[in-house]
Design a protein around this motif. Structure first.
Motif, PDB file in Angstrom:
ATOM      1  N   ILE A 115      27.575   6.869   0.123  1.00  0.00           N
ATOM      2  CA  ILE A 115      27.399   7.561  -1.217  1.00  0.00           C
ATOM      3  C   ILE A 115      26.270   6.844  -2.020  1.00  0.00           C
ATOM      4  N   GLY A 116      26.100   5.369  -1.839  1.00  0.00           N
ATOM      5  CA  GLY A 116      24.904   4.726  -2.300  1.00  0.00           C
ATOM      6  C   GLY A 116      23.652   5.116  -1.602  1.00  0.00           C
ATOM      7  N   ALA A 117      23.635   5.382  -0.510  1.00  0.00           N
ATOM      8  CA  ALA A 117      22.407   5.721   0.203  1.00  0.00           C
ATOM      9  C   ALA A 117      21.994   7.090   0.081  1.00  0.00           C
ATOM     10  N   VAL A 118      22.824   7.875  -0.070  1.00  0.00           N
ATOM     11  CA  VAL A 118      22.548   9.318  -0.556  1.00  0.00           C
ATOM     12  C   VAL A 118      22.141   9.439  -1.912  1.00  0.00           C
ATOM     13  N   ALA A 119      22.834   8.766  -2.918  1.00  0.00           N
ATOM     14  CA  ALA A 119      22.482   8.450  -4.269  1.00  0.00           C
ATOM     15  C   ALA A 119      20.928   8.102  -4.450  1.00  0.00           C
ATOM     16  N   LYS A 120      20.613   7.098  -3.883  1.00  0.00           N
ATOM     17  CA  LYS A 120      19.262   6.752  -3.554  1.00  0.00           C
ATOM     18  C   LYS A 120      18.215   7.610  -3.231  1.00  0.00           C
ATOM     19  N   ARG A 134      37.338   7.723  -8.331  1.00  0.00           N
ATOM     20  CA  ARG A 134      37.810   6.863  -9.457  1.00  0.00           C
ATOM     21  C   ARG A 134      37.783   5.528  -8.986  1.00  0.00           C
ATOM     22  N   ASP A 135      37.038   5.104  -7.878  1.00  0.00           N
ATOM     23  CA  ASP A 135      37.160   3.549  -7.429  1.00  0.00           C
ATOM     24  C   ASP A 135      35.860   2.932  -8.267  1.00  0.00           C
ATOM     25  N   LYS A 136      36.493   1.872  -8.983  1.00  0.00           N
ATOM     26  CA  LYS A 136      35.463   0.984  -9.722  1.00  0.00           C
ATOM     27  C   LYS A 136      34.635   0.327  -8.835  1.00  0.00           C
ATOM     28  N   ASP A 137      34.771   0.115  -7.683  1.00  0.00           N
ATOM     29  CA  ASP A 137      33.571  -0.469  -6.891  1.00  0.00           C
ATOM     30  C   ASP A 137      32.488   0.338  -7.062  1.00  0.00           C
ATOM     31  N   LEU A 138      32.669   1.606  -6.921  1.00  0.00           N
ATOM     32  CA  LEU A 138      31.323   2.557  -6.955  1.00  0.00           C
ATOM     33  C   LEU A 138      30.548   2.585  -8.391  1.00  0.00           C
ATOM     34  N   MET A 139      31.016   1.715  -9.346  1.00  0.00           N
ATOM     35  CA  MET A 139      30.418   1.849 -10.554  1.00  0.00           C
ATOM     36  C   MET A 139      28.993   1.038 -10.476  1.00  0.00           C
ATOM     37  N   GLN A 140      29.021   0.103  -9.440  1.00  0.00           N
ATOM     38  CA  GLN A 140      27.750  -0.614  -9.253  1.00  0.00           C
ATOM     39  C   GLN A 140      26.666   0.284  -8.823  1.00  0.00           C
ATOM     40  N   LEU A 141      26.923   1.258  -8.332  1.00  0.00           N
ATOM     41  CA  LEU A 141      25.800   2.244  -8.198  1.00  0.00           C
ATOM     42  C   LEU A 141      25.201   2.932  -9.292  1.00  0.00           C
ATOM     43  N   ILE A 142      25.955   3.086 -10.571  1.00  0.00           N
ATOM     44  CA  ILE A 142      25.370   3.875 -11.602  1.00  0.00           C
ATOM     45  C   ILE A 142      24.262   3.193 -12.195  1.00  0.00           C
ATOM     46  N   GLU A 143      23.197   4.223 -12.432  1.00  0.00           N
ATOM     47  CA  GLU A 143      21.856   3.842 -12.931  1.00  0.00           C
ATOM     48  C   GLU A 143      21.702   4.685 -14.235  1.00  0.00           C
ATOM     49  N   LEU A 246      30.397  -9.081   0.810  1.00  0.00           N
ATOM     50  CA  LEU A 246      31.339  -7.883   1.049  1.00  0.00           C
ATOM     51  C   LEU A 246      31.461  -6.985  -0.029  1.00  0.00           C
ATOM     52  N   THR A 247      31.204  -7.385  -1.516  1.00  0.00           N
ATOM     53  CA  THR A 247      31.484  -6.321  -2.210  1.00  0.00           C
ATOM     54  C   THR A 247      30.187  -5.577  -2.857  1.00  0.00           C
ATOM     55  N   THR A 248      29.245  -6.024  -2.220  1.00  0.00           N
ATOM     56  CA  THR A 248      27.918  -5.163  -2.512  1.00  0.00           C
ATOM     57  C   THR A 248      27.814  -4.095  -1.785  1.00  0.00           C
ATOM     58  N   ILE A 249      27.567  -2.934  -2.302  1.00  0.00           N
ATOM     59  CA  ILE A 249      27.330  -1.734  -1.598  1.00  0.00           C
ATOM     60  C   ILE A 249      25.872  -1.642  -0.889  1.00  0.00           C
ATOM     61  N   CYS A 250      26.010  -1.222   0.226  1.00  0.00           N
ATOM     62  CA  CYS A 250      24.670  -1.039   1.067  1.00  0.00           C
ATOM     63  C   CYS A 250      23.960   0.274   0.646  1.00  0.00           C
ATOM     64  N   THR A 251      22.710   0.332   0.408  1.00  0.00           N
ATOM     65  CA  THR A 251      22.013   1.837   0.123  1.00  0.00           C
ATOM     66  C   THR A 251      20.941   1.911   0.711  1.00  0.00           C
ATOM     67  N   ASP A 252      20.712   0.990   1.722  1.00  0.00           N
ATOM     68  CA  ASP A 252      19.497   1.386   2.733  1.00  0.00           C
ATOM     69  C   ASP A 252      20.159   1.578   4.332  1.00  0.00           C
ATOM     70  N   ILE A 253      20.344   2.916   4.309  1.00  0.00           N
ATOM     71  CA  ILE A 253      21.012   3.510   5.688  1.00  0.00           C
ATOM     72  C   ILE A 253      19.983   4.625   6.074  1.00  0.00           C
ATOM     73  N   ALA A 254      19.277   4.377   7.074  1.00  0.00           N
ATOM     74  CA  ALA A 254      18.272   5.066   7.842  1.00  0.00           C
ATOM     75  C   ALA A 254      18.772   6.790   7.967  1.00  0.00           C
ATOM     76  N   GLU A 255      20.182   6.715   8.461  1.00  0.00           N
ATOM     77  CA  GLU A 255      20.602   7.993   8.712  1.00  0.00           C
ATOM     78  C   GLU A 255      21.233   8.789   7.979  1.00  0.00           C
ATOM     79  N   ALA A 256      21.362   8.133   6.549  1.00  0.00           N
ATOM     80  CA  ALA A 256      21.741   8.912   5.589  1.00  0.00           C
ATOM     81  C   ALA A 256      21.187  10.146   5.069  1.00  0.00           C
TER      82      ALA A 256
END
Length: 301
Positions: A115-120, A134-143, A246-256
């Motif tokens: 999700i983070g990579a596709v959002a980027k 509803r997962d708070k972990d994903l709130m770190q992606l919100i810009e 471990l808690t940081t979402i990876c947003t650099d995924i070439a195949e996304a």
């Protein structure tokens, strides 16, 4: 233009734990109540938003992901899906395909990362990401221009609204979870640092790196137990830095997938009807799907 990015497991498990087991697959006899609920959820999403771009992320890195390579204890508290649940999770991916919705899972990355990579990618294409979870972990992606939305439970929230709820910046969420630990993922934090202390630290410093660079200043902060904070954090420095990885979402995924690859393709009604028949709820969703088929944006059938 918006791109709806769905954290699929949240809505699959919501149905798995709340719906009765009233439906069974014709061939295997496995219960399909989670598939039933996820079908209703996706049809509601399509009807209410008629989206141009839609993406469902799934988890398959259950033991094989890069975080497991970093830490053998990561999510060690979770049981792997049994055969019956695995059947329903796989069926939900099949459902996306017959509904014309782009979907993806990875052996290396979790759904959050996808999700983070596709959002980027969506932002790069001047589209507004709407993270559906509803997962708070994903709130770190919100810009600044993004939205965070628990579909069916609450209105979409802007970055400002999310940060008001969190009492920290969205970009600080991974640092917060690293400081406090995350029991749901079996991530250890710094002993003696709870949510209140972590938020106060992140009010004074932007991230963990800045905290570690200024340990000599912690004793002077207006925080309860400030005199012992520096020792607590310094004694668990390696653990803290690992937790942040471990808690940081990876947003650099070439195949996304890029934005154009998650365009909604419209419903293949014949395939959808056959799918519903195989899942044991033939006819239940036919009329709703037929109405949507007339509204599809880029038909491929």
């Amino acid at each position: 233009m918006q791109a709806y990015l769905i954290d699929s497991s949240i809505y699959i498990f919501r149905s798995y734990f709340t719906l009765p087991e009233n439906w069974q697959a014709l061939d295997s006899g496995h219960s399909t109540h989670a598939v039933y609920g996820f079908t209703a959820f996706l049809l509601d999403m399509l009807r209410n938003k008629n989206p141009e771009h839609l993406f469902c992320a799934f988890d398959e890195s259950l033991g094989s992901g890069f975080r497991h390579q970093l830490c053998s204890d990561y999510k060690a508290n979770r049981e792997l899906p049994d055969e019956a649940l695995a059947f329903q999770l796989n069926a939900c991916r099949q459902l996306c395909r017959v509904l014309g919705i782009a979907e993806m899972a990875s052996d290396t990355y979790e759904a959050d990362d996808l999700i983070g990579a596709v959002a980027k990618n969506a932002r790069l294409a001047n589209s507004q990401p709407v993270v559906v979870t509803r997962d708070k972990d994903l709130m770190q992606l919100i810009e600044a221009e993004d939205l965070f939305w628990d579909f069916g439970k609450a209105p979409p929230k802007t970055q400002r609204q999310v940060e008001k709820d969190l009492e920290i910046g969205c970009q600080q969420m991974a640092d917060f979870l690293a400081l406090t630990g995350d029991s749901s993922d079996n991530i250890a934090g710094v002993p003696g640092v709870g949510a209140k202390t972590a938020k106060q630290l992140l009010l004074h410093f932007p991230d963990i790196d800045a905290i570690l660079d200024h340990l000599d200043q912690l004793q002077d902060l207006p925080i309860r137990g400030a005199s012992k904070l520096a020792d607590k954090i310094d004694n668990h420095r390696d653990q803290l830095l690992l937790a942040r990885q471990l808690t940081t979402i990876c947003t650099d995924i070439a195949e996304a997938p890029k934005l154009e690859q998650i365009a909604w393709q419209g419903i293949n009604l014949n395939a959808f009807d056959l799918f519903c028949e195989e899942m044991g709820f033939a006819g239940k969703f036919h009329d709703r799907a037929k109405q949507l088929r007339g509204r599809q944006l880029t038909p491929s059938w």
